[in-house]
Write a protein that holds these residues in place. Structure first.
Motif, PDB file in Angstrom:
ATOM      1  N   VAL A 131       0.834  -1.204   0.000  1.00 52.97           N
ATOM      2  CA  VAL A 131       0.000   0.000   0.000  1.00 52.97           C
ATOM      3  C   VAL A 131       0.868   1.254   0.000  1.00 52.97           C
ATOM      4  O   VAL A 131       0.663   2.180  -0.799  1.00 52.97           O
ATOM      5  CB  VAL A 131      -0.955   0.005   1.216  1.00 52.97           C
ATOM      6  N   VAL A 132       1.853   1.302   0.896  1.00 48.28           N
ATOM      7  CA  VAL A 132       2.735   2.466   0.987  1.00 48.28           C
ATOM      8  C   VAL A 132       3.514   2.644  -0.313  1.00 48.28           C
ATOM      9  O   VAL A 132       3.615   3.765  -0.848  1.00 48.28           O
ATOM     10  CB  VAL A 132       3.708   2.317   2.177  1.00 48.28           C
ATOM     11  N   PHE A 133       4.053   1.555  -0.827  1.00 52.51           N
ATOM     12  CA  PHE A 133       4.812   1.610  -2.074  1.00 52.51           C
ATOM     13  C   PHE A 133       3.928   2.111  -3.215  1.00 52.51           C
ATOM     14  O   PHE A 133       4.348   2.962  -4.010  1.00 52.51           O
ATOM     15  CB  PHE A 133       5.371   0.223  -2.398  1.00 52.51           C
ATOM     16  N   GLY A 134       2.709   1.582  -3.297  1.00 50.73           N
ATOM     17  CA  GLY A 134       1.799   1.991  -4.363  1.00 50.73           C
ATOM     18  C   GLY A 134       1.452   3.462  -4.298  1.00 50.73           C
ATOM     19  O   GLY A 134       1.438   4.158  -5.327  1.00 50.73           O
ATOM     20  N   VAL A 135       1.185   3.955  -3.097  1.00 49.19           N
ATOM     21  CA  VAL A 135       0.839   5.368  -2.926  1.00 49.19           C
ATOM     22  C   VAL A 135       2.009   6.260  -3.344  1.00 49.19           C
ATOM     23  O   VAL A 135       1.838   7.253  -4.070  1.00 49.19           O
ATOM     24  CB  VAL A 135       0.443   5.656  -1.465  1.00 49.19           C
ATOM     25  N   MET A 136       3.213   5.912  -2.912  1.00 49.26           N
ATOM     26  CA  MET A 136       4.376   6.727  -3.242  1.00 49.26           C
ATOM     27  C   MET A 136       4.738   6.616  -4.720  1.00 49.26           C
ATOM     28  O   MET A 136       5.214   7.596  -5.320  1.00 49.26           O
ATOM     29  CB  MET A 136       5.574   6.321  -2.377  1.00 49.26           C
ATOM     30  N   ALA A 137       4.523   5.448  -5.325  1.00 49.86           N
ATOM     31  CA  ALA A 137       4.791   5.295  -6.753  1.00 49.86           C
ATOM     32  C   ALA A 137       3.851   6.178  -7.571  1.00 49.86           C
ATOM     33  O   ALA A 137       4.286   6.855  -8.510  1.00 49.86           O
ATOM     34  CB  ALA A 137       4.636   3.828  -7.154  1.00 49.86           C
ATOM     35  N   VAL A 138       2.573   6.172  -7.213  1.00 47.31           N
ATOM     36  CA  VAL A 138       1.612   7.036  -7.899  1.00 47.31           C
ATOM     37  C   VAL A 138       1.966   8.507  -7.681  1.00 47.31           C
ATOM     38  O   VAL A 138       1.927   9.321  -8.613  1.00 47.31           O
ATOM     39  CB  VAL A 138       0.176   6.751  -7.410  1.00 47.31           C
ATOM     40  N   GLY A 139       2.331   8.835  -6.437  1.00 44.62           N
ATOM     41  CA  GLY A 139       2.714  10.206  -6.136  1.00 44.62           C
ATOM     42  C   GLY A 139       3.912  10.654  -6.954  1.00 44.62           C
ATOM     43  O   GLY A 139       3.946  11.776  -7.481  1.00 44.62           O
ATOM     44  N   GLY A 140       4.918   9.779  -7.054  1.00 43.58           N
ATOM     45  CA  GLY A 140       6.096  10.116  -7.837  1.00 43.58           C
ATOM     46  C   GLY A 140       5.802  10.272  -9.317  1.00 43.58           C
ATOM     47  O   GLY A 140       6.437  11.071 -10.009  1.00 43.58           O
ATOM     48  N   TYR A 141       4.808   9.532  -9.789  1.00 44.88           N
ATOM     49  CA  TYR A 141       4.471   9.577 -11.217  1.00 44.88           C
ATOM     50  C   TYR A 141       3.676  10.824 -11.582  1.00 44.88           C
ATOM     51  O   TYR A 141       3.880  11.411 -12.645  1.00 44.88           O
ATOM     52  CB  TYR A 141       3.668   8.335 -11.604  1.00 44.88           C
ATOM     53  N   ILE A 142       2.757  11.249 -10.719  1.00 43.87           N
ATOM     54  CA  ILE A 142       1.860  12.345 -11.077  1.00 43.87           C
ATOM     55  C   ILE A 142       2.330  13.712 -10.595  1.00 43.87           C
ATOM     56  O   ILE A 142       1.832  14.728 -11.057  1.00 43.87           O
ATOM     57  CB  ILE A 142       0.428  12.089 -10.537  1.00 43.87           C
ATOM     58  N   THR A 143       3.285  13.742  -9.652  1.00 45.26           N
ATOM     59  CA  THR A 143       3.698  15.039  -9.113  1.00 45.26           C
ATOM     60  C   THR A 143       4.414  15.877 -10.167  1.00 45.26           C
ATOM     61  O   THR A 143       5.110  15.341 -11.047  1.00 45.26           O
ATOM     62  CB  THR A 143       4.619  14.859  -7.890  1.00 45.26           C
ATOM     63  N   HIS A 144       4.233  17.185 -10.081  1.00 43.00           N
ATOM     64  CA  HIS A 144       4.929  18.112 -10.969  1.00 43.00           C
ATOM     65  C   HIS A 144       6.153  18.721 -10.280  1.00 43.00           C
ATOM     66  O   HIS A 144       6.860  19.532 -10.874  1.00 43.00           O
ATOM     67  CB  HIS A 144       3.984  19.223 -11.414  1.00 43.00           C
ATOM     68  N   GLN A 145       6.381  18.311  -9.043  1.00 37.41           N
ATOM     69  CA  GLN A 145       7.539  18.795  -8.293  1.00 37.41           C
ATOM     70  C   GLN A 145       8.779  17.998  -8.682  1.00 37.41           C
ATOM     71  O   GLN A 145       8.754  16.763  -8.694  1.00 37.41           O
ATOM     72  CB  GLN A 145       7.287  18.660  -6.792  1.00 37.41           C
ATOM     73  N   ASP A 146       9.860  18.685  -9.003  1.00 36.04           N
ATOM     74  CA  ASP A 146      11.111  18.020  -9.355  1.00 36.04           C
ATOM     75  C   ASP A 146      11.720  17.403  -8.098  1.00 36.04           C
ATOM     76  O   ASP A 146      12.048  18.113  -7.146  1.00 36.04           O
ATOM     77  CB  ASP A 146      12.073  19.035  -9.961  1.00 36.04           C
ATOM     78  N   LEU A 147      11.873  16.083  -8.083  1.00 35.26           N
ATOM     79  CA  LEU A 147      12.386  15.369  -6.907  1.00 35.26           C
ATOM     80  C   LEU A 147      13.876  15.047  -7.015  1.00 35.26           C
ATOM     81  O   LEU A 147      14.386  14.259  -6.221  1.00 35.26           O
ATOM     82  CB  LEU A 147      11.602  14.063  -6.721  1.00 35.26           C
ATOM     83  N   THR A 148      14.558  15.643  -7.977  1.00 36.19           N
ATOM     84  CA  THR A 148      15.968  15.311  -8.189  1.00 36.19           C
ATOM     85  C   THR A 148      16.820  15.585  -6.946  1.00 36.19           C
ATOM     86  O   THR A 148      17.572  14.725  -6.485  1.00 36.19           O
ATOM     87  CB  THR A 148      16.533  16.105  -9.379  1.00 36.19           C
ATOM     88  N   LYS A 149      16.699  16.796  -6.397  1.00 37.95           N
ATOM     89  CA  LYS A 149      17.490  17.141  -5.206  1.00 37.95           C
ATOM     90  C   LYS A 149      17.044  16.313  -4.007  1.00 37.95           C
ATOM     91  O   LYS A 149      17.867  15.881  -3.186  1.00 37.95           O
ATOM     92  CB  LYS A 149      17.362  18.625  -4.905  1.00 37.95           C
ATOM     93  N   PHE A 150      15.738  16.079  -3.906  1.00 36.83           N
ATOM     94  CA  PHE A 150      15.201  15.253  -2.824  1.00 36.83           C
ATOM     95  C   PHE A 150      15.782  13.843  -2.898  1.00 36.83           C
ATOM     96  O   PHE A 150      16.162  13.253  -1.882  1.00 36.83           O
ATOM     97  CB  PHE A 150      13.676  15.215  -2.930  1.00 36.83           C
ATOM     98  N   GLY A 151      15.864  13.298  -4.118  1.00 36.64           N
ATOM     99  CA  GLY A 151      16.427  11.962  -4.289  1.00 36.64           C
ATOM    100  C   GLY A 151      17.884  11.896  -3.885  1.00 36.64           C
ATOM    101  O   GLY A 151      18.335  10.904  -3.299  1.00 36.64           O
ATOM    102  N   SER A 152      18.636  12.956  -4.181  1.00 37.71           N
ATOM    103  CA  SER A 152      20.049  12.987  -3.790  1.00 37.71           C
ATOM    104  C   SER A 152      20.196  12.943  -2.270  1.00 37.71           C
ATOM    105  O   SER A 152      21.095  12.275  -1.744  1.00 37.71           O
ATOM    106  CB  SER A 152      20.711  14.256  -4.342  1.00 37.71           C
ATOM    107  N   ILE A 153      19.310  13.639  -1.572  1.00 41.49           N
ATOM    108  CA  ILE A 153      19.339  13.616  -0.106  1.00 41.49           C
ATOM    109  C   ILE A 153      19.031  12.208   0.404  1.00 41.49           C
ATOM    110  O   ILE A 153      19.671  11.713   1.343  1.00 41.49           O
ATOM    111  CB  ILE A 153      18.334  14.628   0.463  1.00 41.49           C
ATOM    112  N   MET A 154      18.043  11.552  -0.210  1.00 43.68           N
ATOM    113  CA  MET A 154      17.685  10.196   0.200  1.00 43.68           C
ATOM    114  C   MET A 154      18.849   9.228  -0.002  1.00 43.68           C
ATOM    115  O   MET A 154      19.094   8.347   0.833  1.00 43.68           O
ATOM    116  CB  MET A 154      16.473   9.706  -0.603  1.00 43.68           C
ATOM    117  N   ILE A 155      19.580   9.401  -1.083  1.00 43.81           N
ATOM    118  CA  ILE A 155      20.718   8.522  -1.353  1.00 43.81           C
ATOM    119  C   ILE A 155      21.818   8.738  -0.315  1.00 43.81           C
ATOM    120  O   ILE A 155      22.450   7.781   0.152  1.00 43.81           O
ATOM    121  CB  ILE A 155      21.251   8.764  -2.784  1.00 43.81           C
TER     122      ILE A 155
END
Length: 245
Positions: A131-155
């Motif tokens: 459920v959590v994975f599905g929600v975040m996958a959909v969120g990542g697909y439809i969001t218009h916010q650039d997550l590039t910098k956010f992803g670098s922080i997560m890494i």
């Protein structure tokens, strides 16, 4: 252990050049990911509840891993490294066979969780993860916010988790730190799921669907999301599976 399989660079992932190609690519990625999860689940269950197969990995008297069990446990890490080398050198069918072998070995190595947790706990945590994975996958697909910098922080946080886990395992042996690592790990892999889906969306828009490159990239994308799911599942299991056998 999560790993990045491409060095694709882009400026604005919210802009998709070919939305239709991107959708087809993402669908292909998720098909391969579901195949891998299904194969891992079957292998894990069989090796946990078949005494003959289980004895190949563990000493029935002590429950500890034997040499074969140790090899199987660490072999998925070797496969992840081989994927980086094999992407450019192997044909598509070779990459598929390696992906299938990796999924099976990962499932076998995860069979130990059935000895540490009840089937009910594992099932409930798996559903929660889905459920959590599905929600975040959909969120990542439809969001218009650039997550590039956010992803670098997560890494970067992921690297910290790995270092802290190794130190805790070898030196500190702190149950409190282990729980903190698990909570942070849940947050990291939740974030990485959205980031990776958005990244794959952008990659898919720049590929010609149906050619060899797109097919191989779909396998690598499936590997990335598979690792996100498995690691999120294991972190949630450590957080909510406190009632061990």
């Amino acid at each position: 252990m999560e790993t990045k399989t491409t060095d694709y660079v882009y400026e604005d992932v919210s802009y998709v050049e070919n939305a239709d190609a991107s959708r087809r690519f993402i669908a292909n990625v998720f098909v391969w990911m579901f195949v891998a999860l299904g194969l891992s689940a079957v292998c894990s269950y069989i090796f946990a509840f078949n005494p003959e197969l289980s004895s190949l990995l563990r000493d029935p008297a002590t429950g500890r891993n034997n040499i074969m069990g140790t090899v199987v446990m660490f072999s998925p890490l070797i496969f992840v490294l081989l994927f980086r080398v094999g992407f450019n050198k192997l044909p598509f069918i070779g990459l598929v066979l390696m992906f299938v072998a990796f999924s099976a070995l990962m499932g076998i190595s995860l069979s130990y969780i059935f000895f540490a947790y009840s089937v009910g706990t594992i099932s409930s945590v798996f559903i929660t993860t889905a459920v959590v994975f599905g929600v975040m996958a959909v969120g990542g697909y439809i969001t218009h916010q650039d997550l590039t910098k956010f992803g670098s922080i997560m890494i970067m946080l992921l690297v910290g988790i790995i270092i802290a886990s190794v130190l805790n395992l070898l030196i500190l042996h702190s149950s409190g730190l282990d729980l903190i690592i698990s909570y942070v790990g849940v947050a990291v892999f939740v974030g990485l799921t959205a980031y990776d889906v958005q990244k794959l969306k952008r990659i898919g828009a720049g590929l010609e669907y149906g050619d060899a490159t797109a097919s191989k990239m779909a396998i690598m994308g499936a590997l990335t999301l598979y690792l996100d799911f498995i690691n999120l599942f294991l972190m949630l299991l450590r957080v909510f599976g406190g009632n061990r056998r």
